[in-house]
Design a protein around this motif. Structure first.
Motif, mmCIF file in Angstrom:
data_model
loop_
_atom_site.group_PDB
_atom_site.id
_atom_site.type_symbol
_atom_site.label_atom_id
_atom_site.label_comp_id
_atom_site.label_asym_id
_atom_site.label_seq_id
_atom_site.Cartn_x
_atom_site.Cartn_y
_atom_site.Cartn_z
ATOM 1 N N ALA A 190 127.670 -0.728 65.400
ATOM 2 C CA ALA A 190 127.633 0.380 64.454
ATOM 3 C C ALA A 190 126.516 1.339 64.841
ATOM 4 O O ALA A 190 125.622 1.011 65.628
ATOM 5 C CB ALA A 190 127.396 -0.149 63.040
ATOM 6 N N ARG A 191 126.562 2.550 64.305
ATOM 7 C CA ARG A 191 125.521 3.546 64.568
ATOM 8 C C ARG A 191 124.148 2.994 64.206
ATOM 9 O O ARG A 191 123.981 2.382 63.152
ATOM 10 C CB ARG A 191 125.813 4.822 63.767
ATOM 11 N N ARG A 192 123.184 3.195 65.102
ATOM 12 C CA ARG A 192 121.790 2.768 64.990
ATOM 13 C C ARG A 192 121.611 1.269 65.214
ATOM 14 O O ARG A 192 120.481 0.768 65.123
ATOM 15 C CB ARG A 192 121.159 3.156 63.650
ATOM 16 N N GLU A 193 122.667 0.546 65.503
ATOM 17 C CA GLU A 193 122.533 -0.881 65.787
ATOM 18 C C GLU A 193 121.993 -1.068 67.202
ATOM 19 O O GLU A 193 122.305 -0.298 68.114
ATOM 20 C CB GLU A 193 123.884 -1.584 65.643
ATOM 21 N N PHE A 230 128.787 -2.356 80.138
ATOM 22 C CA PHE A 230 129.578 -1.139 80.346
ATOM 23 C C PHE A 230 129.908 -0.536 78.987
ATOM 24 O O PHE A 230 130.380 -1.246 78.094
ATOM 25 C CB PHE A 230 130.893 -1.455 81.070
ATOM 26 N N LEU A 231 129.672 0.762 78.832
ATOM 27 C CA LEU A 231 130.032 1.436 77.582
ATOM 28 C C LEU A 231 131.488 1.886 77.670
ATOM 29 O O LEU A 231 131.841 2.715 78.507
ATOM 30 C CB LEU A 231 129.126 2.642 77.334
ATOM 31 N N LEU A 232 132.320 1.334 76.811
ATOM 32 C CA LEU A 232 133.741 1.675 76.796
ATOM 33 C C LEU A 232 134.039 2.845 75.873
ATOM 34 O O LEU A 232 134.926 3.654 76.141
ATOM 35 C CB LEU A 232 134.568 0.455 76.348
ATOM 36 N N PHE A 233 133.289 2.925 74.781
ATOM 37 C CA PHE A 233 133.551 3.944 73.766
ATOM 38 C C PHE A 233 132.265 4.207 72.988
ATOM 39 O O PHE A 233 131.495 3.289 72.735
ATOM 40 C CB PHE A 233 134.657 3.464 72.814
ATOM 41 N N GLY A 234 132.015 5.487 72.615
ATOM 42 C CA GLY A 234 130.851 5.834 71.815
ATOM 43 C C GLY A 234 129.747 6.466 72.636
ATOM 44 O O GLY A 234 129.992 7.030 73.706
ATOM 45 N N GLN A 235 128.519 6.377 72.155
ATOM 46 C CA GLN A 235 127.359 6.899 72.887
ATOM 47 C C GLN A 235 126.141 6.066 72.542
ATOM 48 O O GLN A 235 125.920 5.695 71.389
ATOM 49 C CB GLN A 235 127.095 8.367 72.556
ATOM 50 N N LEU A 236 125.344 5.789 73.576
ATOM 51 C CA LEU A 236 124.147 4.973 73.427
ATOM 52 C C LEU A 236 122.932 5.746 73.925
ATOM 53 O O LEU A 236 123.066 6.751 74.620
ATOM 54 C CB LEU A 236 124.267 3.671 74.231
ATOM 55 N N GLN A 237 121.748 5.242 73.564
ATOM 56 C CA GLN A 237 120.509 5.821 74.071
ATOM 57 C C GLN A 237 119.506 4.721 74.373
ATOM 58 O O GLN A 237 119.343 3.786 73.593
ATOM 59 C CB GLN A 237 119.888 6.790 73.063
ATOM 60 N N ALA A 238 118.867 4.842 75.532
ATOM 61 C CA ALA A 238 117.779 3.933 75.879
ATOM 62 C C ALA A 238 116.516 4.413 75.179
ATOM 63 O O ALA A 238 116.251 5.613 75.100
ATOM 64 C CB ALA A 238 117.573 3.904 77.388
ATOM 65 N N THR A 239 115.743 3.479 74.646
ATOM 66 C CA THR A 239 114.500 3.821 73.962
ATOM 67 C C THR A 239 113.392 2.865 74.403
ATOM 68 O O THR A 239 113.658 1.760 74.875
ATOM 69 C CB THR A 239 114.631 3.738 72.425
ATOM 70 N N SER A 240 112.161 3.310 74.236
ATOM 71 C CA SER A 240 111.010 2.463 74.501
ATOM 72 C C SER A 240 109.943 2.775 73.454
ATOM 73 O O SER A 240 110.110 3.698 72.652
ATOM 74 C CB SER A 240 110.473 2.695 75.917
ATOM 75 N N LEU A 261 124.195 5.427 69.205
ATOM 76 C CA LEU A 261 124.093 6.697 68.482
ATOM 77 C C LEU A 261 125.328 6.947 67.630
ATOM 78 O O LEU A 261 125.328 7.814 66.745
ATOM 79 C CB LEU A 261 123.903 7.853 69.469
ATOM 80 N N SER A 262 126.391 6.209 67.911
ATOM 81 C CA SER A 262 127.627 6.280 67.126
ATOM 82 C C SER A 262 128.317 4.930 67.267
ATOM 83 O O SER A 262 127.864 4.069 68.032
ATOM 84 C CB SER A 262 128.538 7.403 67.652
ATOM 85 N N HIS A 263 129.394 4.733 66.532
ATOM 86 C CA HIS A 263 130.156 3.490 66.691
ATOM 87 C C HIS A 263 130.533 3.344 68.162
ATOM 88 O O HIS A 263 131.090 4.263 68.765
ATOM 89 C CB HIS A 263 131.418 3.518 65.833
ATOM 90 N N SER A 264 130.231 2.200 68.742
ATOM 91 C CA SER A 264 130.416 2.023 70.183
ATOM 92 C C SER A 264 131.002 0.652 70.502
ATOM 93 O O SER A 264 130.812 -0.311 69.744
ATOM 94 C CB SER A 264 129.078 2.173 70.921
ATOM 95 N N GLU A 265 131.688 0.584 71.638
ATOM 96 C CA GLU A 265 132.204 -0.679 72.149
ATOM 97 C C GLU A 265 131.626 -0.908 73.531
ATOM 98 O O GLU A 265 131.682 -0.017 74.381
ATOM 99 C CB GLU A 265 133.728 -0.687 72.186
ATOM 100 N N GLN A 268 118.782 16.189 65.822
ATOM 101 C CA GLN A 268 117.451 16.788 65.997
ATOM 102 C C GLN A 268 116.373 15.717 66.083
ATOM 103 O O GLN A 268 115.424 15.845 66.858
ATOM 104 C CB GLN A 268 117.177 17.754 64.847
ATOM 105 N N GLN A 269 116.523 14.641 65.313
ATOM 106 C CA GLN A 269 115.537 13.563 65.375
ATOM 107 C C GLN A 269 115.581 12.863 66.731
ATOM 108 O O GLN A 269 114.542 12.509 67.295
ATOM 109 C CB GLN A 269 115.795 12.549 64.252
ATOM 110 N N GLU A 270 116.774 12.661 67.270
ATOM 111 C CA GLU A 270 116.912 12.013 68.576
ATOM 112 C C GLU A 270 116.303 12.875 69.674
ATOM 113 O O GLU A 270 115.637 12.375 70.590
ATOM 114 C CB GLU A 270 118.391 11.724 68.858
ATOM 115 N N ILE A 271 116.509 14.198 69.577
ATOM 116 C CA ILE A 271 115.901 15.110 70.552
ATOM 117 C C ILE A 271 114.385 15.059 70.432
ATOM 118 O O ILE A 271 113.668 15.018 71.440
ATOM 119 C CB ILE A 271 116.409 16.548 70.335
#
Length: 226
Positions: free
Chosen positions: A35-38, A52-62, A99-103, A177-180
């Motif tokens: 789910a988003r933010r998971e 592998f990201l099949l669907f959605g969008q992810l972000q690496a964070t530190s 960042l959104s629902h992802s698989e 905007q928060q992610e940016i």
């Protein structure tokens, strides 16, 4: 959920793999939904799979030494990640959030290494990916070195633009905007003001979740890239 060979073939890293390899991978890969933010991957955890990201969008964070969360690169469908821990056996170097629902598909480490050993096309793509990653880290270091926060916003937006098949220059899925703000170490309010400046001058146009770049040369100039 079992992934078919047709689905695996659409993943760039596996696009040139032999039918026998795809058949073998389809039997050992697993898929999970987020789910988003998971959190998909936690920094410091064991690197026991290539993802592998099949669907959605992810972000690496530190997280910085003073406890601030810093956004790193965005991950789009078709991309793989988690390769460093698979290759060197060390813990994960960053966290990954949805960042959104992802698989996401998980390929166990031993099978990922076997893929690189047996499929030259996959190994070549991995080499190219690692080279791009090094260049991108250099770009991020340069971006964060900019003293002007507005300029960092403009430079980040310029780096995220892509040309669509129809020739339109756009950011297909604009981060929030928060992610940016997290990505460039500034406040959400600063990002909002910088975006409004671009909108008011007609340099960009907002269309649902995408940002259309109407004056790319002007955006590059404001980012200090002109």
């Amino acid at each position: 959920m079992t992934l078919s060979q047709d689905v695996l073939k659409r993943i760039p890293l596996l696009s040139q793999a032999s039918p026998a390899t795809l058949e073998r991978l389809s039997k050992v890969m697993t898929v999970r939904s987020f789910a988003r933010r998971e959190t998909v991957v936690t920094k410091g955890s064991k690197g026991d799979a290539l993802l592998f990201l099949l669907f959605g969008q992810l972000q690496a964070t530190s997280v910085t030494a003073d406890g601030r969360e810093v956004g790193l690169n965005l991950i789009s469908p078709g991309a793989f990640f988690g390769e460093l821990a698979v290759i060197d056996g060390l813990p994960r170097s960053a966290s990954i959030i949805a960042l959104s629902h992802s698989e996401v598909a998980f390929l166990p480490k031993e099978h990922a290494l076997e893929l690189f050993y047996q499929e030259p096309s996959a190994a070549a793509m991995m080499f190219a990916h690692l080279a791009r990653s090094i260049r991108q880290l250099s770009d991020i270091r340069t971006l964060l070195g900019m003293q002007n926060a507005y300029q960092r916003v403009y430079a980040l937006l310029a780096s995220l633009t892509r040309v669509s098949p129809g020739g339109l220059i756009q950011i297909e899925t604009l981060p929030t905007q928060q992610e940016i703000a997290i990505m460039i170490n500034t406040s959400r309010e600063t990002v909002s003001r910088a975006l409004n400046e671009l909108l008011s001058q007609g340099i960009v146009e907002k269309d649902m979740s995408r940002l259309i770049i109407r004056q790319p040369d002007k955006l590059a100039e404001m980012a200090g890239q002109g």
